[in-house]
Design a protein around this motif. Sequence first.
Motif, PDB file in Angstrom:
ATOM      1  N   ALA A 370       0.824  -1.204   0.000  1.00  0.00           N
ATOM      2  CA  ALA A 370       0.000   0.000   0.000  1.00  0.00           C
ATOM      3  C   ALA A 370       0.865   1.264   0.000  1.00  0.00           C
ATOM      4  CB  ALA A 370      -0.937  -0.001   1.200  1.00  0.00           C
ATOM      5  N   VAL A 371       1.956   1.236   0.767  1.00  0.00           N
ATOM      6  CA  VAL A 371       2.853   2.388   0.805  1.00  0.00           C
ATOM      7  C   VAL A 371       3.447   2.652  -0.573  1.00  0.00           C
ATOM      8  CG1 VAL A 371       5.096   3.175   1.647  1.00  0.00           C
ATOM      9  CG2 VAL A 371       3.417   2.290   3.249  1.00  0.00           C
ATOM     10  N   ARG A 372       3.963   1.605  -1.221  1.00  0.00           N
ATOM     11  CA  ARG A 372       4.564   1.784  -2.547  1.00  0.00           C
ATOM     12  C   ARG A 372       3.547   2.346  -3.531  1.00  0.00           C
ATOM     13  NH1 ARG A 372       6.449  -3.377  -1.294  1.00  0.00           N
ATOM     14  NH2 ARG A 372       5.043  -4.340  -2.811  1.00  0.00           N
ATOM     15  N   THR A 373       2.332   1.841  -3.474  1.00  0.00           N
ATOM     16  CA  THR A 373       1.316   2.273  -4.421  1.00  0.00           C
ATOM     17  C   THR A 373       0.910   3.716  -4.175  1.00  0.00           C
ATOM     18  OG1 THR A 373       0.468   0.001  -4.512  1.00  0.00           O
ATOM     19  CG2 THR A 373      -0.949   1.729  -5.372  1.00  0.00           C
ATOM     20  N   VAL A 374       0.614   4.054  -2.931  1.00  0.00           N
ATOM     21  CA  VAL A 374       0.177   5.415  -2.611  1.00  0.00           C
ATOM     22  C   VAL A 374       1.289   6.425  -2.893  1.00  0.00           C
ATOM     23  CG1 VAL A 374      -0.579   6.947  -0.746  1.00  0.00           C
ATOM     24  CG2 VAL A 374      -1.535   4.640  -0.940  1.00  0.00           C
ATOM     25  N   ALA A 375       2.540   6.050  -2.558  1.00  0.00           N
ATOM     26  CA  ALA A 375       3.663   6.951  -2.814  1.00  0.00           C
ATOM     27  C   ALA A 375       3.824   7.219  -4.303  1.00  0.00           C
ATOM     28  CB  ALA A 375       4.948   6.375  -2.232  1.00  0.00           C
ATOM     29  N   SER A 376       3.681   6.178  -5.117  1.00  0.00           N
ATOM     30  CA  SER A 376       3.848   6.345  -6.562  1.00  0.00           C
ATOM     31  C   SER A 376       2.757   7.218  -7.162  1.00  0.00           C
ATOM     32  CB  SER A 376       3.864   4.977  -7.248  1.00  0.00           C
ATOM     33  OG  SER A 376       2.586   4.356  -7.191  1.00  0.00           O
ATOM     34  N   GLY A 378       1.554   9.890  -5.576  1.00  0.00           N
ATOM     35  CA  GLY A 378       1.651  11.231  -5.018  1.00  0.00           C
ATOM     36  C   GLY A 378       0.818  11.462  -3.774  1.00  0.00           C
ATOM     37  N   GLY A 379       0.367  10.382  -3.111  1.00  0.00           N
ATOM     38  CA  GLY A 379      -0.423  10.545  -1.894  1.00  0.00           C
ATOM     39  C   GLY A 379       0.451  10.819  -0.686  1.00  0.00           C
ATOM     40  N   ASP A 380      -0.180  11.265   0.386  1.00  0.00           N
ATOM     41  CA  ASP A 380       0.519  11.511   1.646  1.00  0.00           C
ATOM     42  C   ASP A 380       0.523  10.244   2.494  1.00  0.00           C
ATOM     43  OD1 ASP A 380       0.993  14.201   1.080  1.00  0.00           O
ATOM     44  OD2 ASP A 380      -0.941  14.822   1.895  1.00  0.00           O
ATOM     45  N   ILE A 381       1.590  10.070   3.290  1.00  0.00           N
ATOM     46  CA  ILE A 381       1.720   8.898   4.165  1.00  0.00           C
ATOM     47  C   ILE A 381       2.153   9.369   5.538  1.00  0.00           C
ATOM     48  CG2 ILE A 381       2.885   6.694   4.525  1.00  0.00           C
ATOM     49  CD1 ILE A 381       3.361   6.624   1.472  1.00  0.00           C
ATOM     50  N   HIS A 382       1.426   8.925   6.564  1.00  0.00           N
ATOM     51  CA  HIS A 382       1.743   9.281   7.944  1.00  0.00           C
ATOM     52  C   HIS A 382       1.967   8.014   8.758  1.00  0.00           C
ATOM     53  CE1 HIS A 382       0.736  13.439   7.207  1.00  0.00           C
ATOM     54  NE2 HIS A 382      -0.497  13.128   6.855  1.00  0.00           N
ATOM     55  N   PHE A 383       3.004   8.015   9.589  1.00  0.00           N
ATOM     56  CA  PHE A 383       3.278   6.914  10.508  1.00  0.00           C
ATOM     57  C   PHE A 383       2.926   7.382  11.919  1.00  0.00           C
ATOM     58  CE2 PHE A 383       5.878   6.108   6.842  1.00  0.00           C
ATOM     59  CZ  PHE A 383       5.839   4.733   6.687  1.00  0.00           C
ATOM     60  N   LEU A 384       2.082   6.612  12.603  1.00  0.00           N
ATOM     61  CA  LEU A 384       1.573   7.022  13.908  1.00  0.00           C
ATOM     62  C   LEU A 384       1.748   5.910  14.932  1.00  0.00           C
ATOM     63  CD1 LEU A 384      -1.832   8.541  12.712  1.00  0.00           C
ATOM     64  CD2 LEU A 384       0.285   9.788  13.147  1.00  0.00           C
ATOM     65  N   ALA A 385       1.816   6.308  16.192  1.00  0.00           N
ATOM     66  CA  ALA A 385       1.819   5.330  17.275  1.00  0.00           C
ATOM     67  C   ALA A 385       0.460   4.641  17.344  1.00  0.00           C
ATOM     68  CB  ALA A 385       2.128   6.022  18.597  1.00  0.00           C
ATOM     69  N   ALA A 386       0.419   3.460  17.955  1.00  0.00           N
ATOM     70  CA  ALA A 386      -0.820   2.681  17.995  1.00  0.00           C
ATOM     71  C   ALA A 386      -1.960   3.462  18.633  1.00  0.00           C
ATOM     72  CB  ALA A 386      -0.581   1.375  18.747  1.00  0.00           C
ATOM     73  N   ASP A 387      -1.669   4.216  19.708  1.00  0.00           N
ATOM     74  CA  ASP A 387      -2.739   4.928  20.395  1.00  0.00           C
ATOM     75  C   ASP A 387      -3.228   6.153  19.630  1.00  0.00           C
ATOM     76  OD1 ASP A 387      -0.548   6.560  20.731  1.00  0.00           O
ATOM     77  OD2 ASP A 387      -0.557   6.513  22.924  1.00  0.00           O
ATOM     78  N   ALA A 388      -2.542   6.518  18.549  1.00  0.00           N
ATOM     79  CA  ALA A 388      -2.991   7.633  17.727  1.00  0.00           C
ATOM     80  C   ALA A 388      -3.822   7.176  16.535  1.00  0.00           C
ATOM     81  CB  ALA A 388      -1.794   8.446  17.234  1.00  0.00           C
ATOM     82  N   MET A 389      -3.808   5.867  16.267  1.00  0.00           N
ATOM     83  CA  MET A 389      -4.585   5.332  15.153  1.00  0.00           C
ATOM     84  C   MET A 389      -6.044   5.145  15.570  1.00  0.00           C
ATOM     85  SD  MET A 389      -2.655   4.897  12.456  1.00  0.00           S
ATOM     86  CE  MET A 389      -3.668   3.765  11.483  1.00  0.00           C
ATOM     87  N   PRO A 390      -6.987   5.318  14.646  1.00  0.00           N
ATOM     88  CA  PRO A 390      -8.394   5.079  14.964  1.00  0.00           C
ATOM     89  C   PRO A 390      -8.609   3.664  15.487  1.00  0.00           C
ATOM     90  CG  PRO A 390      -8.178   6.177  12.831  1.00  0.00           C
ATOM     91  CD  PRO A 390      -6.787   5.786  13.263  1.00  0.00           C
ATOM     92  N   ASP A 391      -9.097   3.545  16.720  1.00  0.00           N
ATOM     93  CA  ASP A 391      -9.346   2.242  17.359  1.00  0.00           C
ATOM     94  C   ASP A 391      -8.110   1.359  17.371  1.00  0.00           C
ATOM     95  OD1 ASP A 391     -12.047   2.910  17.817  1.00  0.00           O
ATOM     96  OD2 ASP A 391     -12.594   2.268  15.796  1.00  0.00           O
ATOM     97  N   GLY A 392      -6.916   1.945  17.323  1.00  0.00           N
ATOM     98  CA  GLY A 392      -5.687   1.167  17.358  1.00  0.00           C
ATOM     99  C   GLY A 392      -5.440   0.333  16.117  1.00  0.00           C
ATOM    100  N   ARG A 393      -6.126   0.646  15.023  1.00  0.00           N
ATOM    101  CA  ARG A 393      -5.986  -0.135  13.786  1.00  0.00           C
ATOM    102  C   ARG A 393      -4.571  -0.045  13.230  1.00  0.00           C
ATOM    103  NH1 ARG A 393     -10.460  -3.284  11.897  1.00  0.00           N
ATOM    104  NH2 ARG A 393     -12.380  -2.291  12.590  1.00  0.00           N
ATOM    105  N   PRO A 394      -4.122  -1.077  12.489  1.00  0.00           N
ATOM    106  CA  PRO A 394      -2.785  -1.009  11.880  1.00  0.00           C
ATOM    107  C   PRO A 394      -2.707  -0.055  10.699  1.00  0.00           C
ATOM    108  CG  PRO A 394      -3.866  -3.067  11.281  1.00  0.00           C
ATOM    109  CD  PRO A 394      -4.741  -2.415  12.324  1.00  0.00           C
ATOM    110  N   ALA A 395      -3.873   0.229  10.075  1.00  0.00           N
ATOM    111  CA  ALA A 395      -3.868   1.112   8.904  1.00  0.00           C
ATOM    112  C   ALA A 395      -5.238   1.759   8.736  1.00  0.00           C
ATOM    113  CB  ALA A 395      -3.500   0.327   7.639  1.00  0.00           C
ATOM    114  N   ALA A 396      -5.219   2.910   8.091  1.00  0.00           N
ATOM    115  CA  ALA A 396      -6.455   3.597   7.721  1.00  0.00           C
ATOM    116  C   ALA A 396      -6.133   4.457   6.508  1.00  0.00           C
ATOM    117  CB  ALA A 396      -6.996   4.448   8.871  1.00  0.00           C
ATOM    118  N   ALA A 397      -7.130   4.811   5.740  1.00  0.00           N
ATOM    119  CA  ALA A 397      -6.910   5.549   4.514  1.00  0.00           C
ATOM    120  C   ALA A 397      -8.028   6.546   4.261  1.00  0.00           C
ATOM    121  CB  ALA A 397      -6.780   4.605   3.316  1.00  0.00           C
TER     122      ALA A 397
END
Length: 401
Positions: A370-376, A378-397
């Motif tokens: 997903a990172v490679r695809t979104v980066a290619s 021109g999308g934005d990518i943010h890395f967050l701590a688990a407690d900052a993610m919605p419901d602690g999810r591993p990913a959201a878009a």
Amino acid sequence: MSDISTPDIVLRPLDSLDADHFKQLSSAPPCGGQVATLLLPMEKKGAETRKNRITFKNALGDLREQLEALGMKQGKLAVALRGLAPLDAPTHAFWQHQREGLAMILREDGRIDCFGLPFRPDAYVHLGETPYLRPLARLIGGFEAHVLVLDLDRVRLFRATRWRVEEMELQHTPLSLAEAMATDDPEKSLQQRTVSSSNLGGEGGATTAFHGHGITGDETRRKRARRFFEQVENGVRATIGKLELPLVLFGPDDEVGLYRSLNHHPKLCPGDIRFNASHLDRGRLDTMIRDWMAERDAAQRTKNLESLHAGLAKGGALDRIDEIVRAADNGRVSTLFLQTGARRFGVVDAEGATVHPQPEPGDEELLGRAVRTVASQGGDIHFLAADAMPDGRPAAALLRF
């Protein structure tokens, strides 16, 4: 940091990536085969740098175990590992000139890419058909600007991101008031130019206030400073060309206020950083600029998170990995949010993506895809701590449409 070389191994600093370079680095080798990726935290100073070689040796041990588990103990990649043997010397200079992190990519043909990183990654060893460079996506995009440091004794122009501060040469421009006065008659020049009230105060036409000590205590010095900054303004416009990036002003109140009244940059940032830079060495100044850029990135991340939460409530965002991967492949993801260190494995086919509880043969790391695809795209990518993610999810878009 300059390149640090050893036979067949060159350590290059990596402070930024555009989408094309990231895609190139992340792609499978033309001849196929397995690729090993080592992401390692490094120590930068003193006796602590001795730990770097130990960290490296532990990573190599992990890689050899992975090769053995796959029946590749005597394969091409195992042979290529011999190319790293020079780095096993306890006193090798390679380990004494590191940055916050190290990324190493090793291919079956023996090619080795080494990059010094401006951030400290979690230690990770990956074996697969493509390099594992997801953490490097944080070097893509982010706020970028020209930074003009105003000081009557020394004016400096930089191009900056959160990770990189590069000084630019102001050609044919005096860099100090003394230098300007040595070659110019300020009184004659002032008679030929009137600053319109619409230019005062920068954005919005606000009135510029001069206060404190410095250039306002002496009217003659103030006139000379104005003429000097007119020359600096001409030099800045000539240097940065089409003015595509925002311009940020750093400096004392008096200097910043005066320069703002003379500036015509269409993207002059409304906020200034008010301080006296004359006593700062380059290292400290770089740190201040990077810290300010990081604050801007954090503000944008907060704004994007607010949009994400609103999108999840209204159907404009996703938090299921299979749906995120498919949306990314279809060009629908504008902003990708990832929990730092999270990994999910599975397969992608014409029907979509399937996530497995445990990695299975033939799986790929889906969040990296997903990172490679979104980066290619021109999308934005943010890395967050688990407690900052919605419901602690591993990913959201957040979706484009």
